[in-house]
Write an enzyme that holds these catalytic residues in place. Structure first.
Site, PDB file in Angstrom:
ATOM      1  N   CYS A 227       0.889  -1.160   0.000  1.00 19.50           N
ATOM      2  CA  CYS A 227       0.000   0.000   0.000  1.00 19.50           C
ATOM      3  C   CYS A 227       0.922   1.204   0.000  1.00 19.50           C
ATOM      4  O   CYS A 227       1.775   1.310  -0.880  1.00 19.50           O
ATOM      5  CB  CYS A 227      -0.968  -0.042   1.183  1.00 19.50           C
ATOM      6  SG  CYS A 227      -0.218  -0.478   2.764  1.00 19.50           S
ATOM      7  N   SER A 228       0.807   2.095   0.948  1.00 17.62           N
ATOM      8  CA  SER A 228       1.760   3.198   1.047  1.00 17.62           C
ATOM      9  C   SER A 228       2.881   2.842   2.024  1.00 17.62           C
ATOM     10  O   SER A 228       4.049   2.802   1.661  1.00 17.62           O
ATOM     11  CB  SER A 228       1.057   4.478   1.489  1.00 17.62           C
ATOM     12  OG  SER A 228       1.957   5.564   1.510  1.00 17.62           O
TER      13      SER A 228
END
Length: 303
Positions: A227-228
């Site tokens: 994801c981030s």
């Protein structure tokens, strides 16, 4: 670690407000448990290694971190990525969204981790709430090439999955010293930061990737997911994959129960910090489990 998260009656969970309260208690317990790991398992990072992190407070544990192969002749073998094995046996690489300083080592990691064909799952938008969450780490135009020393990454195809508008699939060809490898990149953009996605879309995508990952071309490769920060949404995806593995396996000798969820998340967190980060993400896992136990059908998307 053992939690009695949610009581059940005839396989049905108690009301959602109770689930949310229980989820909050479990997250608090997991956070306390994680503090002990942080005191003993964090790696000692050089300035060069630190520059490859997107967030200074999210790093892999020393005992589960991916190390770049010596063949790359990197001065530093560090990448913000963790090897995670879920209870049913599948191996993942949980990693951060690449930064401008880590795009090259990301693709080197992909190459060394994938024997023949591999899967990348991207669970963040490039920007969210006006903040950069992930750099564009792939060639954008069809047949464009990204060169990283003697490793090349070519975009050969872009398409969508029928019935899943939130998913864009890219196919890359990796080349090094005359050897070619195929990478399928699933970009899911329907997941808010710290929140939870629509049940149908993520469950359908996860089941599709699960099926694909056990096909002959992909079964020996770890699933690379980010994801981030590579923890909250990434951990939720891995937990959902495990829940599906337990509920879909008709040969399993042990029946899946929602009480398993906390132990699944605890196992993930022992390998990658903050896996399943928020109460909403844990509630999402409960909700999905309830729907699976009630026999709700989720069809596999088609190409």
């Amino acid at each position: 670690m053992s939690f009695k998260e949610v009581s059940t009656e005839n396989g049905v969970l108690t009301p959602l407000i109770t689930i949310k309260e229980k989820a909050y208690m479990i997250i608090e317990g997991l956070n306390e448990e994680e503090i002990e790991l942080l005191n003993t398992r964090l790696p000692k990072l050089s300035k060069k290694a630190l520059a490859r992190n997107r967030y200074s407070n999210i790093v892999p544990y020393e005992n589960t971190r991916v190390r770049l192969d010596p063949m790359w002749k990197e001065a530093c073998d560090y990448i913000n990525a963790s090897i995670v094995k879920i209870p049913s046996g599948k191996t993942f690489i949980a990693t951060q969204g690449p930064t401008s300083n880590s795009i090259d080592v990301f693709w080197k990691m992909v190459w060394q981790s994938v024997p023949k064909s591999g899967i990348i799952v991207m669970l963040t938008k490039l920007r969210e709430r006006h903040r950069l969450k992930c750099d564009i780490y792939w060639p954008v135009e069809l047949f464009e090439t990204l060169n990283i020393g003697d490793l090349s990454v070519i975009l050969v195809k872009v398409y969508t999955l029928t019935s899943l508008n939130e998913v864009q699939v890219r196919e890359f060809e990796l080349n090094k010293d005359g050897v070619k490898k195929k990478i399928l990149h699933f970009y899911y953009n329907g997941w808010p930061d710290f929140g939870a996605p629509h049940t149908f879309s993520l469950l359908s995508l996860t089941r599709y990737i699960k099926s694909l990952s056990y096909s002959p071309d992909f079964e020996t490769a770890p699933i690379i997911v980010h994801c981030s920060a590579g923890c909250g949404r990434t951990g939720t995806f891995m937990a959902l994959f495990e829940i599906l593995s337990q509920t879909d396996d008709s040969t399993s000798t042990s029946k899946f129960e929602v009480d398993n969820i906390a132990n699944i998340v605890s196992s993930l967190r022992s390998q990658r910090m903050q896996s399943v980060q928020s109460v909403d993400q844990l509630v999402f896992l409960y909700t999905v489990s309830q729907e699976l136990l009630q026999g709700k059908e989720f069809l596999l998307p088609q190409l």
